[in-house]
Design a protein around this motif. Sequence first.
Motif, mmCIF file in Angstrom:
data_model
loop_
_atom_site.group_PDB
_atom_site.id
_atom_site.type_symbol
_atom_site.label_atom_id
_atom_site.label_comp_id
_atom_site.label_asym_id
_atom_site.label_seq_id
_atom_site.Cartn_x
_atom_site.Cartn_y
_atom_site.Cartn_z
ATOM 1 N N GLN A 191 22.764 -46.619 -112.335
ATOM 2 C CA GLN A 191 22.093 -46.969 -113.545
ATOM 3 C C GLN A 191 22.308 -45.982 -114.601
ATOM 4 O O GLN A 191 22.670 -44.670 -114.186
ATOM 5 C CB GLN A 191 20.495 -46.990 -113.322
ATOM 6 N N LEU A 192 22.142 -46.399 -115.851
ATOM 7 C CA LEU A 192 22.372 -45.598 -116.805
ATOM 8 C C LEU A 192 21.263 -44.509 -116.882
ATOM 9 O O LEU A 192 20.186 -45.083 -116.565
ATOM 10 C CB LEU A 192 22.291 -46.311 -118.287
ATOM 11 N N HIS A 193 21.549 -43.320 -117.391
ATOM 12 C CA HIS A 193 20.297 -42.543 -116.992
ATOM 13 C C HIS A 193 19.247 -42.593 -118.357
ATOM 14 O O HIS A 193 19.777 -42.919 -119.269
ATOM 15 C CB HIS A 193 20.854 -41.031 -117.290
ATOM 16 N N PRO A 194 18.103 -42.534 -117.852
ATOM 17 C CA PRO A 194 17.139 -42.636 -119.069
ATOM 18 C C PRO A 194 16.991 -41.615 -120.094
ATOM 19 O O PRO A 194 16.655 -41.810 -121.155
ATOM 20 C CB PRO A 194 15.755 -42.370 -118.482
ATOM 21 N N ALA A 195 17.550 -40.429 -119.962
ATOM 22 C CA ALA A 195 17.710 -39.281 -120.908
ATOM 23 C C ALA A 195 19.009 -39.670 -121.812
ATOM 24 O O ALA A 195 19.198 -38.856 -122.890
ATOM 25 C CB ALA A 195 17.747 -38.036 -120.184
ATOM 26 N N ASP A 196 19.833 -40.439 -121.651
ATOM 27 C CA ASP A 196 21.189 -40.781 -122.359
ATOM 28 C C ASP A 196 20.671 -41.460 -123.781
ATOM 29 O O ASP A 196 19.824 -42.142 -123.814
ATOM 30 C CB ASP A 196 21.707 -41.766 -121.663
ATOM 31 N N PRO A 197 21.022 -40.689 -124.967
ATOM 32 C CA PRO A 197 20.649 -41.193 -126.067
ATOM 33 C C PRO A 197 20.953 -42.445 -126.484
ATOM 34 O O PRO A 197 20.178 -43.140 -127.429
ATOM 35 C CB PRO A 197 21.171 -40.170 -127.408
ATOM 36 N N TYR A 198 22.150 -43.026 -125.914
ATOM 37 C CA TYR A 198 22.383 -44.371 -126.352
ATOM 38 C C TYR A 198 21.741 -45.505 -125.372
ATOM 39 O O TYR A 198 22.286 -46.637 -125.415
ATOM 40 C CB TYR A 198 24.074 -44.561 -126.134
ATOM 41 N N ASN A 199 21.051 -44.926 -124.364
ATOM 42 C CA ASN A 199 20.560 -46.072 -123.372
ATOM 43 C C ASN A 199 19.202 -46.415 -124.099
ATOM 44 O O ASN A 199 18.149 -45.934 -123.668
ATOM 45 C CB ASN A 199 20.247 -45.399 -122.090
ATOM 46 N N THR A 228 29.258 -48.644 -127.107
ATOM 47 C CA THR A 228 29.268 -47.367 -126.253
ATOM 48 C C THR A 228 27.799 -47.236 -125.570
ATOM 49 O O THR A 228 26.710 -46.973 -126.203
ATOM 50 C CB THR A 228 29.330 -46.187 -127.235
ATOM 51 N N PRO A 229 27.884 -47.720 -124.475
ATOM 52 C CA PRO A 229 26.531 -47.861 -123.886
ATOM 53 C C PRO A 229 25.991 -46.657 -123.142
ATOM 54 O O PRO A 229 24.767 -46.633 -123.108
ATOM 55 C CB PRO A 229 26.821 -48.628 -122.516
ATOM 56 N N SER A 230 26.586 -45.616 -123.135
ATOM 57 C CA SER A 230 26.284 -44.353 -122.763
ATOM 58 C C SER A 230 26.851 -43.158 -123.757
ATOM 59 O O SER A 230 28.142 -43.417 -123.975
ATOM 60 C CB SER A 230 26.498 -43.932 -121.293
ATOM 61 N N GLN A 231 26.381 -42.118 -124.104
ATOM 62 C CA GLN A 231 26.970 -41.225 -125.024
ATOM 63 C C GLN A 231 27.755 -40.331 -123.956
ATOM 64 O O GLN A 231 28.708 -39.692 -124.566
ATOM 65 C CB GLN A 231 25.918 -40.447 -125.666
ATOM 66 N N TYR A 232 27.509 -40.128 -122.753
ATOM 67 C CA TYR A 232 27.966 -39.206 -121.973
ATOM 68 C C TYR A 232 28.781 -39.582 -120.560
ATOM 69 O O TYR A 232 29.751 -39.406 -120.156
ATOM 70 C CB TYR A 232 27.193 -37.988 -121.620
ATOM 71 N N ALA A 235 23.930 -33.211 -122.113
ATOM 72 C CA ALA A 235 25.314 -33.909 -121.977
ATOM 73 C C ALA A 235 25.734 -33.959 -120.464
ATOM 74 O O ALA A 235 26.212 -34.603 -119.761
ATOM 75 C CB ALA A 235 26.363 -33.433 -122.945
ATOM 76 N N PRO A 236 26.051 -32.368 -119.797
ATOM 77 C CA PRO A 236 26.441 -32.483 -118.512
ATOM 78 C C PRO A 236 25.299 -33.276 -117.514
ATOM 79 O O PRO A 236 25.938 -33.548 -116.363
ATOM 80 C CB PRO A 236 26.753 -30.986 -118.151
ATOM 81 N N HIS A 237 24.254 -32.946 -117.752
ATOM 82 C CA HIS A 237 23.052 -33.588 -116.875
ATOM 83 C C HIS A 237 23.322 -35.239 -116.734
ATOM 84 O O HIS A 237 23.337 -35.601 -115.667
ATOM 85 C CB HIS A 237 21.781 -33.159 -117.285
ATOM 86 N N VAL A 238 23.512 -35.897 -117.884
ATOM 87 C CA VAL A 238 23.711 -37.202 -117.826
ATOM 88 C C VAL A 238 25.044 -37.764 -117.073
ATOM 89 O O VAL A 238 24.928 -38.409 -116.475
ATOM 90 C CB VAL A 238 23.349 -37.711 -119.396
ATOM 91 N N LYS A 239 25.919 -36.734 -117.472
ATOM 92 C CA LYS A 239 27.083 -37.004 -117.022
ATOM 93 C C LYS A 239 27.461 -36.916 -115.349
ATOM 94 O O LYS A 239 27.743 -38.039 -114.668
ATOM 95 C CB LYS A 239 28.134 -36.108 -117.657
ATOM 96 N N LEU A 240 26.552 -36.050 -114.857
ATOM 97 C CA LEU A 240 26.473 -35.837 -113.515
ATOM 98 C C LEU A 240 25.495 -36.905 -112.798
ATOM 99 O O LEU A 240 25.729 -37.186 -111.779
ATOM 100 C CB LEU A 240 26.025 -34.447 -113.214
ATOM 101 N N ALA A 241 24.646 -36.984 -113.512
ATOM 102 C CA ALA A 241 23.402 -37.785 -112.926
ATOM 103 C C ALA A 241 23.491 -39.387 -112.902
ATOM 104 O O ALA A 241 22.742 -40.216 -112.282
ATOM 105 C CB ALA A 241 21.976 -37.383 -113.395
ATOM 106 N N THR A 242 24.479 -39.865 -113.612
ATOM 107 C CA THR A 242 24.645 -41.266 -113.884
ATOM 108 C C THR A 242 25.133 -42.020 -112.511
ATOM 109 O O THR A 242 26.337 -41.509 -112.418
ATOM 110 C CB THR A 242 25.409 -41.817 -115.214
ATOM 111 N N GLY A 243 24.527 -42.901 -112.018
ATOM 112 C CA GLY A 243 25.148 -43.507 -110.904
ATOM 113 C C GLY A 243 25.289 -44.883 -111.070
ATOM 114 O O GLY A 243 26.090 -45.613 -112.011
#
Length: 449
Positions: free
Chosen positions: A225-233, A183-187, A215-223
């Motif tokens: 690149q994986l988002h730096p705020a993602d706990p699994y990143n 799971t590279p990204s939690q969201y 959760a919604p912020h990472v979902k919306l902002a991931t393009g």
Amino acid sequence: MFFSEATLRWLEVILKERFGYNFVLSQKVGELTLLLPGRQGSISFDNLQEVFHQSRSDFSCEQWRASVEGFKGPIEDTLFAPSSTELSAPLIELCDQGAIIHYDILGLAYWMLSRLEEIGRTDLDEHQRFPAVSSHAYKHNYLERPIIDEWMIILGQVIQQVWPQTELRRHEFSVKVSHDVDTPSQYAFKPWPTIGRMMAGYLLKRREFKAFFTAPHVKLATGAQLHPADPYNTFDWLMDVSEANNIQSAFYFLCGRTSPVRDSDYELEYPAIRNLIRRIHDRGHEIGLHPSYGTFQKPELIKQEADRLKRVCAELGIVQTEWGGRMHYLRWEQPTTLRAWENCGMSYDSTLGYADSPGFRCGTCYEYPAFDPVAQTHLRLRIRPLVVMECSVISCMYLGLRNSDEALKKVTDLKKKCRKVNGLFTLLWHNSYFDNKELFGVYKKALQC
């Protein structure tokens, strides 16, 4: 009983890798003899064990004290000796012709390294895996001892007494760390209904307000690149820790979806995943294969997923001298899965550890050439045994050592045993398995000490 010619030649390769000499093995009824061409003398094994040619775990285990006979055990004075008969005393006799060892060291090596014990077994767990609790090693309390390495060191001491001029190959302790990217990204790749349920849980059950908004912020902002705020990143942090310890990490990516529940929610072709793979490679780390949940009995699917990984890497300009990886959920059927890895041209596999308990499933912490005990064939594939998977130690499903000090002690104790036999300590730690801050510290210390 007799070893096949293929088995003898494979054991000769094992001995060459371990000791650095082209030993020759010959056999007659009830006896196996080790010869060193151009030198006088021999080492005979005259108590061959029929159980080492069978798929079973229901026989006894003896113990032998090395110091009583003038030898030095590498980990402890007492060595475990799986055997269906009582050990002779003395166990090792030196004579004018060389030495006689009244224990089947090479038979034990064949039985453990080929995983003959596991073939055709029906005492499997819910994931159809042969579990630690069914193994002879677990039942007789030597799973956390690399007994093949210990007996090889004793054999090396005998070799030096029979042929005093030999300078046996010196091995150096090393560490390899790998990360199954389940799971590279939690969201980022979860559908919105799932995100909604997660948010409800954060707010109503756990009162985790930060996670509710993340959760919604990472979902919306991931393009791309994986988002730096993602706990699994945690990928850059993992590479930072490896580089600080002069270690190359290996990241094994899921390349298929054969189970809607057990497999992940990403595709290799997603821009964020392609860029992650590219970044890992650019930093000097390894990309590897993590076949999906339903592939372990289906060689054609493993090949499809291996080809897919290599195709994506080729598109990214990634060239590697070797390709390896590990089965998802450590699912393995011997020799079906072994043959699958061989047939799709992989260099090594690092599946062979137990999910339910850390330790030495193959009896060794050395990498070694694979052998198919059913077809009696020496393979090109290499086996890189897995010593520790983090969730085997920490998860409440397994050992459940949630206390960070206890978890670290278990990991480092196994690492010390690998060091004592100058072997390879292999650690699997998922990028997503840092559910509390203490685990970051456990991971760093495990690599440092």
